[in-house]
Motif scaffolding. Structure first.
Motif, PDB file in Angstrom:
ATOM      1  N   LEU A   1       7.730   3.620  -2.567  1.00 48.01           N
ATOM      2  CA  LEU A   1       8.452   2.572  -2.128  1.00 48.01           C
ATOM      3  C   LEU A   1       8.506   1.522  -3.120  1.00 48.01           C
ATOM      4  O   LEU A   1       7.527   1.191  -3.806  1.00 48.01           O
ATOM      5  N   PRO A   2       9.558   0.853  -3.127  1.00 48.22           N
ATOM      6  CA  PRO A   2       9.798  -0.517  -4.280  1.00 48.22           C
ATOM      7  C   PRO A   2       9.070  -1.700  -3.768  1.00 48.22           C
ATOM      8  O   PRO A   2       8.760  -1.464  -2.579  1.00 48.22           O
ATOM      9  N   LYS A   3       9.089  -2.657  -4.346  1.00 46.56           N
ATOM     10  CA  LYS A   3       8.616  -3.969  -3.830  1.00 46.56           C
ATOM     11  C   LYS A   3       9.309  -4.368  -2.761  1.00 46.56           C
ATOM     12  O   LYS A   3      10.642  -4.422  -2.475  1.00 46.56           O
TER      13      LYS A   3
ATOM     14  N   ALA B   1      12.534   8.708  -3.193  1.00 41.93           N
ATOM     15  CA  ALA B   1      11.462   8.708  -4.154  1.00 41.93           C
ATOM     16  C   ALA B   1      10.688  10.032  -4.513  1.00 41.93           C
ATOM     17  O   ALA B   1       9.950   9.829  -5.630  1.00 41.93           O
ATOM     18  N   GLY B   2      11.024  11.104  -3.978  1.00 43.57           N
ATOM     19  CA  GLY B   2      10.485  12.129  -4.525  1.00 43.57           C
ATOM     20  C   GLY B   2       9.000  12.251  -4.028  1.00 43.57           C
ATOM     21  O   GLY B   2       8.108  13.151  -4.869  1.00 43.57           O
ATOM     22  N   ALA B   3       8.611  11.905  -3.240  1.00 45.87           N
ATOM     23  CA  ALA B   3       7.051  11.866  -2.410  1.00 45.87           C
ATOM     24  C   ALA B   3       6.915  13.249  -1.952  1.00 45.87           C
ATOM     25  O   ALA B   3       7.663  13.873  -1.265  1.00 45.87           O
TER      26      ALA B   3
ATOM     27  N   ALA C   1       0.709  -1.078  -0.129  1.00 46.81           N
ATOM     28  CA  ALA C   1      -0.143  -0.109   0.115  1.00 46.81           C
ATOM     29  C   ALA C   1       0.821   1.334   0.007  1.00 46.81           C
ATOM     30  O   ALA C   1       0.361   2.284  -0.584  1.00 46.81           O
ATOM     31  N   LEU C   2       2.086   1.143   0.728  1.00 49.46           N
ATOM     32  CA  LEU C   2       3.138   2.109   0.759  1.00 49.46           C
ATOM     33  C   LEU C   2       3.647   2.711  -0.898  1.00 49.46           C
ATOM     34  O   LEU C   2       4.373   3.442  -0.845  1.00 49.46           O
TER      35      LEU C   2
ATOM     36  N   VAL D   1       4.064  11.440  -5.928  1.00 48.91           N
ATOM     37  CA  VAL D   1       5.582  11.104  -6.389  1.00 48.91           C
ATOM     38  C   VAL D   1       6.072  11.534  -7.714  1.00 48.91           C
ATOM     39  O   VAL D   1       5.457  11.423  -8.700  1.00 48.91           O
ATOM     40  N   GLU D   2       7.185  12.471  -7.597  1.00 45.46           N
ATOM     41  CA  GLU D   2       7.556  13.066  -8.666  1.00 45.46           C
ATOM     42  C   GLU D   2       8.312  12.093  -9.708  1.00 45.46           C
ATOM     43  O   GLU D   2       8.838  11.041  -9.285  1.00 45.46           O
TER      44      GLU D   2
END
Length: 459
Positions: free
Chosen positions: A166-168, A354-356, A160-161, A458-459
């Protein structure tokens, strides 16, 4: 690290960064509650005797002193002093014992709360940070199936994040009984020491761990080599795990008839069950990885570490395991299994890698303009009407020129500016993103859902 933080290791996010953190917290809570976990919050301090569990975290505890006691702390044993909790599992064990007559067992709880550790701060590692935990605690016994269910709940939460950049995530699992049985089969006796050194593999590498096994744990070069061979094993299925483990035991002369192999096989069977059952529900989410040891010595069975694809520098971002002896009350034991996400580390990754970012600073969807200070009461009534219907609303701080009020809204990212009607005229509202301006009634107007919500992008 948050810009402008005056104390290293104590992050202070800007308002728009705090939005990312809060929405991550809300997301985790939603997933935990979807799976039937109950929310609690424990006190920030515990007795030193509770905090001084075995394990290297003990030396990172912050102890508390009152101002008038500074300089006299040595008069009080550490066990009798208060300290800030360094995780949420030790407080949970105390909480369960104290409230054993009030909670339903198995007790499934989620907890998202700050903890404190006196470790060296660096990017993504803090002295004050938020952990997000789930645990299931039994009364006397706890079925093994929870050792499958909890890592899968955490994988669901981490999935969900992914909307936050976030990656896997993949859970790497081991079992301490498997490792301990193998070590005893080799003739080693300092089991806790070996586990502690193996836990350092990813940090210092195999050569340094070998030296520590020899110098600190009394291992021979061959025994140390065997420990590293076990740690190098991984498997995606229970059958593959059993085949590789038996081959390793044969190589080092650990007989299947021995007590050591019997102990190891208990852990092997549980770990094989975890891997195979997880694969049926969520293929690839959980793999066997026998270098996982965990530095906290209260784990007695399954142990877990979780890693993100392509984010090796973060290390494990979610860890935990099975503990049978942490919570006791006389002869009664409260075994548990739990996992913990280092949430502040993830938020730091979301923001800086991640650029969130928040779609806007302010949670308000509307700014009500004020033509003059005599008309502020009218603006306040409009705002109150909108808020009653769940529309987040702010009121302009001053009756400045209209252009300045619109600039103020724009700086905060507020998408709508409301213009109260004058001289009998009706109200109007302007979407300052699109430029559209329409008549509006505070008792019925609804913002466009795209612009109304404060979100994370997320950019």
């Amino acid at each position: 690290m948050a810009k402008g933080a005056s104390l290293s290791g104590f992050p202070e996010w800007l308002p728009e960064e705090r939005v990312v953190e809060q929405q991550a917290i809300d997301t985790l809570r939603r997933i935990f509650e979807l799976n039937g976990f109950l929310g609690i919050e424990t006190r920030a301090v515990e007795q030193g005797s509770s905090l001084l569990k075995k394990g290297e975290t003990s030396k990172e505890i912050y102890l508390l002193s009152r101002l008038q006691e500074v300089g006299q702390e040595n008069d009080t044993p550490v066990e009798d002093r208060l300290g800030l909790h360094f995780d949420l599992t030790v407080p949970l064990s105390r909480y369960v014992v104290e409230h054993s007559g009030d909670v339903a067992f198995p007790f499934k709880r989620w907890q998202i709360q700050k903890v404190w550790r006196g470790e060296r701060p660096q990017e993504g590692r803090f002295r004050e940070f938020i952990q997000a935990d789930i645990d299931v605690v039994g009364n006397g016994e706890l079925p093994e199936h929870y050792e499958v269910e909890l890592p899968l709940v955490m994988v669901s939460a981490l999935e969900a994040l992914r909307a936050f950049g976030l990656p896997k995530a993949t859970v790497h699992a081991n079992n301490r009984k498997l490792s301990e049985g193998f070590y005893r089969g080799l003739g080693l006796t300092d089991i806790e020491g070996v586990l502690r050194e193996i836990d350092k593999l990813d940090k210092i590498g195999a050569d340094e761990v070998t030296k520590l096994l020899v110098s600190e744990c009394g291992a021979s070069e061959q025994q140390a080599s065997a420990c590293l061979d076990l740690a190098s094993m991984s498997a995606a299925t229970g059958a593959e795990l059993a085949e590789r483990f038996d081959a390793l035991c044969a190589r080092y002369g650990i007989a299947k008839e021995s007590d050591a192999y019997g102990l190891a096989s208990q852990g092997l069977n549980t770990l094989a069950m975890i891997v195979d059952e997880s694969a049926r529900i969520r293929p690839g989410a959980v793999i066997a990885d026998l270098k996982i040891a965990r530095g906290l010595d209260y784990y007695t069975g399954s142990v877990y570490e979780t890693f993100l694809d392509g984010a090796a520098s973060l290390g494990s971002i979610c860890s935990g395991g099975r503990y049978d002896n942490l919570a006791t009350q006389g002869k009664r034991k409260y075994p548990g299994v739990g996992l913990s996400i280092g949430l502040s580390r993830l938020v730091s990754y979301m923001l800086h890698t991640a650029g969130a970012k928040a779609s806007r600073q302010s949670p308000a969807a509307v700014l009500v303009a004020v033509w003059n200070e005599d008309g502020r009461m009218q603006a306040n009534r409009i705002a109150a009407s909108l808020r009653e219907r769940g529309i987040a609303t702010d009121v302009a701080p001053t009756a400045a020129k209209l252009g300045k009020q619109i600039k103020y809204a724009d700086k905060l990212g507020i998408p709508y500016v409301w213009f109260p009607g004058q001289e009998g005229e009706g109200d109007e509202v302007k979407n300052i993103v699109t430029g559209d301006q329409t008549p509006a009634d505070a008792t019925s107007w609804e913002p466009d859902t795209v612009y109304a919500r404060q979100t994370v992008v997320v950019e």
